[in-house]
Write an enzyme that holds these catalytic residues in place. Sequence first.
Site, mmCIF file in Angstrom:
data_model
loop_
_atom_site.group_PDB
_atom_site.id
_atom_site.type_symbol
_atom_site.label_atom_id
_atom_site.label_comp_id
_atom_site.label_asym_id
_atom_site.label_seq_id
_atom_site.Cartn_x
_atom_site.Cartn_y
_atom_site.Cartn_z
ATOM 1 N N GLU A 317 0.818 -1.212 0.000
ATOM 2 C CA GLU A 317 0.000 0.000 0.000
ATOM 3 C C GLU A 317 0.852 1.262 0.000
ATOM 4 O OE1 GLU A 317 -2.690 -0.624 3.332
ATOM 5 O OE2 GLU A 317 -4.046 -1.746 2.031
ATOM 6 N N ASP A 391 -8.258 -9.318 4.707
ATOM 7 C CA ASP A 391 -8.075 -8.111 5.515
ATOM 8 C C ASP A 391 -9.169 -7.958 6.574
ATOM 9 O OD1 ASP A 391 -7.044 -5.751 6.375
ATOM 10 O OD2 ASP A 391 -7.690 -4.564 4.659
ATOM 11 N N GLU A 419 -12.641 -2.341 12.096
ATOM 12 C CA GLU A 419 -12.681 -1.582 10.844
ATOM 13 C C GLU A 419 -13.817 -2.033 9.927
ATOM 14 O OE1 GLU A 419 -8.955 -1.858 8.809
ATOM 15 O OE2 GLU A 419 -9.730 -1.019 6.939
HETATM 16 O O1 GCW Z 1 -7.013 -2.975 6.054
HETATM 17 C C1 GCW Z 1 -6.112 -2.122 5.611
HETATM 18 C C2 GCW Z 1 -6.549 -0.858 6.240
HETATM 19 C C3 GCW Z 1 -5.442 0.162 6.250
HETATM 20 C C4 GCW Z 1 -4.272 -0.471 6.975
HETATM 21 C C5 GCW Z 1 -3.849 -1.723 6.230
HETATM 22 C C6 GCW Z 1 -2.734 -2.466 6.926
HETATM 23 C C7 GCW Z 1 -2.590 0.535 8.332
HETATM 24 O O2 GCW Z 1 -7.670 -0.381 5.568
HETATM 25 O O3 GCW Z 1 -5.914 1.299 6.897
HETATM 26 O O4 GCW Z 1 -3.192 0.416 7.088
HETATM 27 O O5 GCW Z 1 -4.921 -2.603 6.155
HETATM 28 O O6 GCW Z 1 -3.056 -3.390 7.686
HETATM 29 O O7 GCW Z 1 -1.581 -2.170 6.714
#
Ligand code: GCW
Length: 732
Positions: A317, A391, A419
């Site tokens: 990311e 995730d 989340e």
């Molecule tokens: O799930 C995603 C989240 C991001 C997060 C990422 C991660 C910290 O939406 O906000 O960033 O995972 O775990 O690195």
Amino acid sequence: MIRRGVFRCALVCSVSLASLAGAQSSLLPNEDGYDLWLRYHRVADAARLREYRAAIQYVFVDGRSPTLHAARDELTRGLSGLLGRAVPSETHAVDATIVAGTPESSRAIAALGLAKPLASLGNDGFLIRSTNIGRRHAIVIAANSDVGVLYGAFRLLREIQTDGTLRDLSIADAPKVELRLLDHWDNLDRSVERGYAGQSLWEWNQLPDSIDPRYRDYARANSSIGINGAVLTNVNADARVLTAAYIAKVAALANVFRPYGVRVYLTARFSAPIELGGLKTADPLDAGVRAWWKAKADEIYRAIPDFGGFLVKANSEGQPGPQDYHRSHADGANMLADAVAPHHGIVMWRAFVYSNAVPTDRIKQAYDEFKPLDGQFRDNVLVQVKNGPLDFQPREPFSPLFGAMPKTPLMMEFQITKEYLGEDTHLVYLGALESEVLRADTWANGRGSTVARVIDGELDHYTHTGMAGVSNVGTDRNWTGSHFNQANWYAFGRLAWNPAQSAAAIADDWIRMTWSNDPSVVAPVEHMMLMSREAVVDYMTPLGLAHIMGTNHHYGPMPWYARGRPDWTPVYFHRADSIGIGFDRAPAGSNAVAQYFPPLRDEFANVDSTPEKYLLWFHHVPWTYRMRSGRTLWDELVHHYYAGVDSVRLMQGLWESVRGRVDSARFADVEGFLNIQEHEAAWWRDAAVLYFQTFSRMPLPAGLAPPAHSLAFYESLRCPADPRKPRCPAIY
Ligand code: GCW
């Protein structure tokens, strides 16, 4: 706590006033949740109270360290509250009815000859025993280390908080996992990534001079459930935390946490040598880069001798990492590991990686990248793996990396901040989710190779073991944004201590400590908590669906969303079309099933043998497919969505049954959030059912009331207008 939920969106504005009006007032004093599960209210059961008062008069914690002082303070504070009269601390063992210490700190403990039972309890374990000291009957808390004594003190308090008997105590307990950590995704500007409980606790601008008393209470709470480390900063890291000014601030926090056995860790931004050091590269094989990190580690350890180490998110990311220099994750991790090794530090390297190129199947990437690296990491590296391959969804199968890297310590990463599960508002008890994952059988070494046995090192004899939870803590008065989110902090700590514990037993303890020992409270609240996880799965993503929430803010349904990077969109994951729905991960599809050990891989490869809870995760299934219930897939899917909403209504009823039996302030907070949850569960159900119906073209099963609005209405709903939900409006 700010009661803001009713402003959330068009759909949730009709909170029933009737239900609020009927409130009968409770005689119990109102509470705000700050005390968490450490409330220490006077024991309500008269017989128990008599027993405790007869058994306990004085406390003697034998020894002088800050940790032993913390144990003494907690025992006197806790017991005085629970017994409803002062329980002072004594200065010698003869008069005490509770004696605590280590064989080194205490002659009285040493004289009890506990060397043998203590031998198997390691650094953090403890014994609690009823015994005689001189002619006096006493309860002894003995451990090999001061922090073990502190854990034992909290444990004895828990026995009393949960109405346990003190007769013939004989408790021996030790954690199964070495590193039990909270990961804070806290930024230096005090915003919290995916945080729903206010700002970051860390007041960077006031540190190191001003120390908020909350830091100590934070450490107490962690220690009470065995958490022994905190990663203070976001994995989307800011290099500035590694500057001298910030190291001094971090050291001040470490000083507060240290007596409670909580070490600090930091996230390391891989490009820090460039950003802070002025180097031209962050290549992990470059001598200058290696020297920079070594010097940085030395500097940190001079300020914080027990600094835990680094957590790193690299090449994921947009974060920098070793692959920017055509080096492997092992090269990157090992460079940092070498820097902290002389100080006995560790590196936790996250496996949550996926490249910027859109993959054929995103969930395969972590395994594909890390499995080939097994055996290439230094001894002080742990690879930190999210519980599922995607995730933190309401339900995912366990990550196939567990069991697949026998030569590399893998640690678990759970997400306590919800989340994808209704964030602060929805009541979802994660103990059930976490223990489902921990109990899953990987089959890595045949039957019984559970994820828990991978994590605790029993299966592969790892040099280090660990479990991390992405924290849900913030500056909200109740710490976690809602009273029931406290249970998720609590359950995480208890499961990290012992991954084999039952989610129900942990919930039972938490309810008794946080709400009441009254059976007419414990039973319905436990019922509510234990059904809550299946409820959220049903109304959000039943039968193995995943990732159909609003892109970016991750709140509310948006299965139709198809703009932007494909593997961030719901349509990429659910793949609904006129034939059916689901992601084909069988051998003819992405073949993600091959990442699991046999016989799981074969079970998942075949649509008929795949457990229905994972059906659409692994298969694209025709709408008319016959489910085990005899229903078509379409009917079954719709039934799950409706059942989810019905479950929330049942939860509301269960909560209603405790009205007047818990304090009315917290009762009303929970009641209000359940109202929001009920409206939003219906929002999820109706939006998803109407949208998927455009593909199935099948009617709703008989007897189910149709959604109140058209699909166009749900598509027009905007993200909750809540300023605390980061970046919420950005996608519109
Ligand atoms: O799930 C995603 C989240 C991001 C997060 C990422 C991660 C910290 O939406 O906000 O960033 O995972 O775990 O690195």
